[in-house]
Scaffold this motif. Structure first.
Motif, PDB file in Angstrom:
ATOM      1  N   GLY A 131       0.549  -1.316  -0.002  1.00  0.00           N
ATOM      2  CA  GLY A 131      -0.227  -0.085   0.037  1.00  0.00           C
ATOM      3  C   GLY A 131       0.949   1.286  -0.023  1.00  0.00           C
ATOM      4  O   GLY A 131       2.182   1.218  -0.139  1.00  0.00           O
ATOM      5  N   THR A 132       0.269   2.438   0.146  1.00  0.00           N
ATOM      6  CA  THR A 132       0.751   3.351   0.298  1.00  0.00           C
ATOM      7  C   THR A 132       0.276   4.588   1.418  1.00  0.00           C
ATOM      8  O   THR A 132      -0.885   4.070   1.834  1.00  0.00           O
ATOM      9  N   ILE A 133       1.172   5.551   2.054  1.00  0.00           N
ATOM     10  CA  ILE A 133       0.672   6.308   2.869  1.00  0.00           C
ATOM     11  C   ILE A 133       1.225   7.959   2.640  1.00  0.00           C
ATOM     12  O   ILE A 133       2.193   7.837   1.947  1.00  0.00           O
ATOM     13  N   ALA A 134       0.391   8.711   2.749  1.00  0.00           N
ATOM     14  CA  ALA A 134       1.021  10.099   2.429  1.00  0.00           C
ATOM     15  C   ALA A 134       0.054  11.138   3.341  1.00  0.00           C
ATOM     16  O   ALA A 134      -0.948  10.560   4.018  1.00  0.00           O
ATOM     17  N   ALA A 135       0.927  12.171   3.618  1.00  0.00           N
ATOM     18  CA  ALA A 135       0.169  13.378   4.359  1.00  0.00           C
ATOM     19  C   ALA A 135      -0.074  14.765   3.462  1.00  0.00           C
ATOM     20  O   ALA A 135       0.481  14.879   2.612  1.00  0.00           O
ATOM     21  N   GLU A 136      -1.190  15.229   3.945  1.00  0.00           N
ATOM     22  CA  GLU A 136      -1.571  16.443   3.393  1.00  0.00           C
ATOM     23  C   GLU A 136      -1.903  17.387   4.429  1.00  0.00           C
ATOM     24  O   GLU A 136      -2.448  16.927   5.496  1.00  0.00           O
ATOM     25  N   SER A 137      -1.598  18.939   4.210  1.00  0.00           N
ATOM     26  CA  SER A 137      -1.769  19.692   5.370  1.00  0.00           C
ATOM     27  C   SER A 137      -2.018  21.205   4.757  1.00  0.00           C
ATOM     28  O   SER A 137      -1.156  21.583   4.115  1.00  0.00           O
TER      29      SER A 137
END
Ligand code: ADP
Length: 638
Positions: free
Chosen positions: A606-612
């Motif tokens: 899978g993948t993991i990402a952050a946004e802010s």
């Protein structure tokens, strides 16, 4: 005072004279290699007389030998070549005509040395010598020793090295190679030289008569000869010196006749001349024509150099050797081991190794290199595997350590979570006791109290079960598990902590069950990590915004989990470093949580990402793939 003229003045003033002088100088320079300028010696002249036809292979070879040896002895030699064309032309009148012709032709430029090639040429030169350059020394080439023996002593200025016409050695060799042969067939012709050979062959016939029966085919028409040899079988061996003329008067060269015989014959054919090799003849003891020519040429060179004929110490005979055509050795099944050392082998097809040596070495080298490379790759792969498994081990240990660390952070809230049901159990037990003491205890009330106690007990033990599951050191699993359940377990575990921090923790999950293949605890750990970070980010956030929300969505390709908070958010500068190991902005942070989380998610494909967004908190999105059912890792709605 008269000024001395320079060369330049002279060239300018008298251009024609200057041109002539430079021309002469150039000529001198050109001739300088041969003789000193102004005294260029005229070339020495050698006349070569061949007894027969210009194109006879033997003559071509002897000519090559003569000219190359003469060239080596003296570069300034002029060679004239004449062919007497015996036996096509012969007789006294012919000899007289040729003598006159040669005398007149070479009167202005008489030879310094005469080379005669062949018995008849020697005969001719000796006979015509009185009329033809009497004082010029003669070198003989390719004259049979037997021929010289039959002549009176040669004059001292007639020299040369005869060859041994060893018919006997050739026949002996043939009978050795064909031990089962019972017949020896001997073929000769009708020309003068053919008759000489016939005489020699007859003598040999008497020698071998006891061993094999001898058949003489002498002076027969060529058709008959060919018919007879075609009828021979494996019990026969043929020997022929070839012939110049057959019984029907047809003219041949010896090698032409040998070729016809060898092609028609059903038995192996042997002959005594090198020129026969390649015609189909097996071979025989022979002197090399070229070597004869070289010997004669070098003797002529020595005479031209000023040596006296009597001072030349010459070998008594030309060396001869056994020559074979290897194709015939194979064709007639002759044992290669029976071919003596020192035999001159011709027409041997090079072996595979000789032909493709370079290619074979290249292939072997390439093969070795490839094997080496493969071994190196295997070793490398093994090392990588070992390194990978040790890395996996470390990751596993790290993940476990990280879970323990999280548990440490949660101790307070977990104790609270367990204390609550324990306190409730205690007060329920006290109430039941009081009821019993008052004597007013009704079975229904006691039953309710006991039910409460059981529920609280279950609640406490459920917390412990989840905690133990999280903290236990277990092997990584790859099993289908319910993602909805995992999300609600995480919420349950962290609820008390959220309450302690005055944070509203909530989750939105779909009605359908989403099943993922992998390690339930690892996914749980990732979620706990994200939620704990989100709660940290809310530390200074006003109460109305202190929320952390989870959402789970299933799609055709996979499942998406979002963890969203409305905390401090992440600056654009920090965003790219977030998942790096040891990146932290917290005073007591380690900076491993997100890095471990990414490793675990990626291990699930899978993948993991952050946004802010600025002032809008942070959202972490995990995506786990939907793999084909039956494969080792898949995500599916069940
Ligand atoms: P640690 O929690 O020990 O610092 P992590 O790898 O879990 O290590 O987090 C790394 C950093 O990422 C944190 O120090 C913080 O700066 C940032 N971070 C993580 N989650 C959030 C979030 N929800 N809001 C703001 N910053 C966050």
């Amino acid at each position: 005072m008269a000024r001395r003229r320079s060369v330049r003045d002279w060239v300018v003033l008298r251009p024609r004279a200057a041109r002539r002088a430079f021309g002469a100088l150039w000529l001198c320079l050109m001739l300088a290699g041969a003789a000193p300028c102004g005294a260029a010696a005229p070339p020495r002249h050698v006349l070569v007389l061949f007894e027969n036809n210009r194109l006879l292979p033997g003559n071509v070879l002897r000519d090559r030998g003569i000219t190359s040896a003469l060239g080596e002895a003296n570069r300034n030699t002029d060679v004239s070549t004449e062919f007497l064309d015996y036996p096509r032309f012969s007789g006294e009148a012919y000899v007289a005509t040729v003598t006159r012709f040669l005398r007149e032709k070479y009167a202005a430029r008489p030879p310094d040395v005469i080379i005669v090639a062949g018995d008849n040429a020697l005969d001719f030169a000796l006979g015509a010598r009185a009329d033809l350059f009497p004082s010029v020394p003669i070198v003989h080439v390719g004259v049979a020793r037997s021929f010289l023996a039959s002549r009176t002593q040669l004059p001292p200025d007639v020299v040369g090295v005869p060859f041994e016409q060893d018919f006997a050695a050739t026949i002996d060799q043939a009978l050795k190679w064909h031990p089962r042969a019972t017949r020896l067939v001997l073929i000769t012709g009708t020309a003068g030289r053919d008759r000489v050979w016939e005489g020699e062959v007859r003598q040999l016939a008497a020698r071998v008569e006891g061993r094999v029966s001898v058949e003489m085919l002498e002076g027969r028409p060529v058709d008959e000869v060919l018919r007879r040899v075609a009828e021979l079988g494996p019990d026969a061996v043929v020997f022929t010196p070839g012939f110049f003329r057959d019984g029907a008067g047809n003219l041949f060269t010896p090698s032409e006749s040998a070729r016809l015989i060898a092609q028609a014959s059903t038995a192996p054919v042997y002959g005594p001349f090198v020129s026969f090799l390649g015609t189909g003849v097996v071979g025989g003891w022979m002197a090399s024509f070229e070597a004869m020519g070289r010997e004669g040429g070098s003797i002529a060179g020595r005479l031209l150099g000023g040596e006296a004929p009597s001072a030349l110490h010459l070998p008594s005979v030309m060396p001869s050797a056994l020559y074979v055509d290897w194709r015939q050795i194979e064709r007639w099944g002759i044992d290669p081991g029976a071919v003596p050392a020192g035999t001159v082998v011709q027409f041997r097809a090079p072996s595979f190794w000789q032909t493709y040596r370079t290619e074979a070495i290249a292939v072997v080298l390439a093969f070795l290199l490839q094997s080496l490379l493969m071994t190196a790759l295997l070793v490398e792969r093994n090392r990588r595997r070992l390194a990978q498994s040790s890395l996996d081990r470390h990751r596993f240990e790290l993940a476990h350590a990280s879970r323990l660390a999280v548990a440490g952070e949660l101790t307070g809230s977990i104790a609270h979570e367990i204390n609550q049901p324990l306190a409730a159990i205690l007060s329920n037990a006290a109430a039941a006791e009081m009821l019993l003491q008052s004597g007013a205890a009704r079975p229904g009330d006691l039953k309710d109290i006991l039910a409460d106690i059981r529920r609280d007990d279950l609640r406490a033990s459920e917390v412990i079960r989840r905690l133990r599951a999280l903290l236990a050191k277990h092997e990584v699993e790859r099993q289908p598990f319910d993602l909805n359940e995992t999300v609600s377990d995480v919420i349950t575990l962290l609820n008390a902590e959220a309450r302690r921090r005055r944070i509203v923790l909530g989750a939105r999950t779909p009605a359908e069950t989403i099943t993922v293949v992998g390690d339930r605890i690892q996914v749980q750990q990732v979620l706990i990590n994200l939620i704990m970070n989100a709660m940290d980010a809310l530390a200074d956030t006003p109460d109305e915004h202190r929320t952390v929300s989870l959402s789970l969505e299933g799609s055709h390709a996979g499942a998406t989990i979002r963890v969203r908070d409305r905390g401090v958010g992440i600056t654009a500068e920090h965003l790219p470093k977030l998942f790096d190991s040891f990146f932290t902005t917290k005073r007591k942070g380690i900076g491993l949580g997100l890095s471990i989380a990414r490793t675990l998610v990626e291990a699930h494909g899978g993948t993991i990402a952050a946004e802010s967004g600025p002032g809008d908190g942070a959202t972490f999105t995990i995506w786990l793939p939907r793999a084909a059912p039956g494969s080792s890792a898949w995500v599916g709605a069940a």
